[in-house]
Design a protein around this motif. Sequence first.
Motif, short mmCIF file in Angstrom:
data_model
loop_
_atom_site.label_atom_id
_atom_site.label_comp_id
_atom_site.label_asym_id
_atom_site.label_seq_id
_atom_site.Cartn_x
_atom_site.Cartn_y
_atom_site.Cartn_z
N MET A 1 0.75 -1.36 -0.10
CA MET A 1 0.01 0.05 -0.07
C MET A 1 1.12 1.23 0.01
N GLN A 2 1.92 1.11 0.61
CA GLN A 2 2.71 2.36 0.82
C GLN A 2 3.49 2.84 -0.76
N ASN A 3 3.39 1.85 -1.51
CA ASN A 3 3.81 2.15 -3.01
C ASN A 3 2.68 2.70 -3.70
N CYS A 4 1.45 2.65 -3.37
CA CYS A 4 0.45 2.40 -4.26
C CYS A 4 -0.53 3.58 -3.58
N CYS A 5 -1.02 3.32 -2.33
CA CYS A 5 -2.06 4.29 -1.70
C CYS A 5 -1.36 5.66 -1.26
N HIS A 6 -0.19 5.51 -0.90
CA HIS A 6 0.57 6.90 -0.68
C HIS A 6 0.72 7.55 -1.70
N PRO A 7 1.53 7.32 -2.67
CA PRO A 7 1.49 8.44 -3.67
C PRO A 7 0.08 9.00 -4.29
N ILE B 1 0.31 24.28 4.35
CA ILE B 1 0.62 23.39 5.09
C ILE B 1 0.63 22.09 4.31
N GLY B 2 -0.37 21.97 3.29
CA GLY B 2 -0.21 20.81 2.46
C GLY B 2 0.82 20.76 1.55
N GLU B 3 1.32 21.69 1.03
CA GLU B 3 2.60 21.80 0.17
C GLU B 3 3.81 21.33 1.00
N LYS B 4 4.00 21.65 2.22
CA LYS B 4 5.10 20.92 3.09
C LYS B 4 4.89 19.60 3.27
N MET B 5 3.54 19.37 3.62
CA MET B 5 3.33 17.89 4.12
C MET B 5 3.74 16.93 2.70
N ILE B 6 3.48 17.21 1.49
CA ILE B 6 3.66 16.51 0.42
C ILE B 6 5.14 16.35 0.07
N GLU B 7 5.86 17.54 0.12
CA GLU B 7 7.07 17.47 -0.09
C GLU B 7 7.96 16.63 1.02
N ALA B 8 7.51 16.30 2.44
CA ALA B 8 8.23 15.70 3.11
C ALA B 8 7.70 14.19 2.96
N GLU B 9 6.46 13.91 2.70
CA GLU B 9 5.94 12.56 2.52
C GLU B 9 6.34 12.01 1.00
N LEU B 10 6.74 12.49 0.24
CA LEU B 10 7.29 12.07 -1.01
C LEU B 10 8.56 11.21 -0.62
N ARG B 11 9.06 11.59 0.36
CA ARG B 11 10.18 10.74 0.60
C ARG B 11 9.80 9.31 1.25
N ASN B 12 8.48 9.29 1.79
CA ASN B 12 8.29 8.05 2.52
C ASN B 12 7.63 6.93 1.41
N ILE B 13 7.74 7.24 0.16
CA ILE B 13 7.30 6.17 -0.70
C ILE B 13 8.80 5.35 -1.07
N PRO B 14 8.52 3.99 -0.43
CA PRO B 14 9.63 3.24 -0.67
C PRO B 14 10.32 2.94 -1.93
N GLY B 15 9.47 2.54 -3.09
CA GLY B 15 10.20 2.37 -4.31
C GLY B 15 10.39 3.51 -4.98
N GLU B 16 11.85 3.34 -5.61
CA GLU B 16 12.34 4.48 -6.18
C GLU B 16 11.76 4.99 -7.47
N MET B 17 11.34 3.96 -8.15
CA MET B 17 10.66 4.40 -9.49
C MET B 17 9.21 4.99 -9.19
N VAL B 18 8.56 4.46 -8.39
CA VAL B 18 7.17 5.03 -8.01
C VAL B 18 7.52 6.45 -7.30
N ARG B 19 8.41 6.74 -6.53
CA ARG B 19 8.76 8.09 -5.98
C ARG B 19 8.93 9.11 -7.20
N ARG B 20 9.76 8.66 -8.09
CA ARG B 20 10.28 9.55 -9.31
C ARG B 20 8.96 9.89 -9.81
N LEU B 21 8.28 8.83 -10.32
CA LEU B 21 7.03 8.98 -11.37
C LEU B 21 6.11 9.87 -10.55
N ARG C 1 -3.01 8.21 -11.27
CA ARG C 1 -3.25 7.26 -10.16
C ARG C 1 -2.31 6.00 -10.39
N PHE C 2 -1.62 5.40 -9.44
CA PHE C 2 -1.01 3.98 -9.73
C PHE C 2 -1.95 3.01 -9.31
#
Length: 472
Positions: free
Chosen positions: A408-414, A435-455, A471-472
């Motif tokens: 889910m962390q690679n799918c629901c999170h993004p 507040i939201g923009e800051k949250m998105i910036e920080a949470e982007l790092r919590n996507i485990p898969g590198e490719m998903v994170r980049r996409l 959507r993923f």
Amino acid sequence: MMYNAKSMKAEEFISHEEVEETLKYADKNAENEALISEILEKARLGRGLNHTEASVLLACEIPEVTKQIFDLAEQIKKDYYGNRIVIFAPLYLSNYCVNGCVYCPYHVKNKHIARKKLTQEEVAREVIALQDMGHKRLAIEAGEDEVNNPLEYILECIHTIYSIRHKNGAIRRVNVNIAATSVENYRRLKEAGIGTYILFQETYHKESYLKLHPTGPKHDYDYHTEAMDRAMAGGIDDVGLGVLYGLELYRYEFAALLMHAEHLEAVHGVGPHTISMPRIKRADDIDPSAFDNSISDEVFAKLCALVRISVPYTGMIISTRENQAVRERVIRYGVSQISGASRTSVGGYAEDERPHDTEQFDVSDQRTLDEVVRWLMQMGYIPSFCTACYRAGRTGDRFMELCKSKQMQNCCHPNALMTLKEFLLDYATEQTRAIGEKMIEAELRNIPGEMVRRLCAEHLEKIEQGIRDFRF
Ligand code: SAM
């Protein structure tokens, strides 16, 4: 009646005798520390508990155990759902109803409530108002009335809802909360593209059920209780259960609710997609104190925690029946979906002022969607408007597989981050957006898969440029 989880007969898969036996066993073992430790050990594996084990934990009042239950629920919630909270709104289509449910203001004998059914133009107006707040996911609600609200009417409304495109708005998932119906009708609902079919059992206690539903088709306990099996037979594999707390003894309801979940798993290989946790509320012609089984906030929180522990793969829903403080508490212990800025009156969203004349119940949390979104983020939760799963065909057991694989962390999170981004750009106030923009910036790092994170980062850029619905 002989208990049999695989039986298709309501009285056998929710056997009254089995519930009573379970409660007796739970009472007897409420202070059996060795057994309780064993159950907690099993719960820590994150694969759930059965109705007997969970009932022992519910009966146990040892403060240290209660604390462990809350801690464990919080942990399981984090492991399976991360810090995402999915947001939806109810949409009331019609309050015409032929049933006699004694706790509901829509009951047929209530002559002073205004009866209303939305025309398709009015449905469109409601949908535009909901889209303008930022909603993407609705739960449609209607009373039971073959003449005024036949299935054709419900289908027409679903079609209208999905067809409205206003500015960047779209309703991408319609869940349905209408009375128990036939396999054929469930098939038609599925074909209309619904998400989850939700039906509250109200109470599993048959004798009380018959008294609480004295007249109308809903009086038929078996037909109501077996509805989810018919829904599954009709192809709907995401179903949502719920008990209306306050009607009967909560320990009875809790054991039976888990038996219902076990039955669905045993017969269809997939448990309930969601469990809703409504408590009875004041409403026109309804005084909640007339029902003497109301539960305290403390017991309510423990129930939510135990649902989380017992069925980790089942989403849990809390509505605006509860106030902000209660919602804050139970979100922590396992709730994964909440409604926001709800109006429970027919046609209420298109009005400037909150109307009360056709309301189903008093709304305790009356904040705007922007306020709810900001509040969630300030507590560290990501508000998610994601509707990807059922659109990608991830329903029923395929959704459960996603949960179980912890992908889910690679799918629901993004997906949460991308839909939040849409909300921030299209509907949020400046303060919420910051507040939201800051949250998105920080949470982007919590996507485990590198490719998903980049996409995901690329998609976020494109959303900024005006493109929607990734959507993923
Ligand atoms: N008519 C449909 C049925 O028969 O299942 C469902 C729609 S009804 C609008 C949605 C739910 O609201 C009911 O299932 C009931 O549990 C809940 N409800 C009814 N009266 C309520 C009250 N006074 N307070 C809180 N919830 C209530």
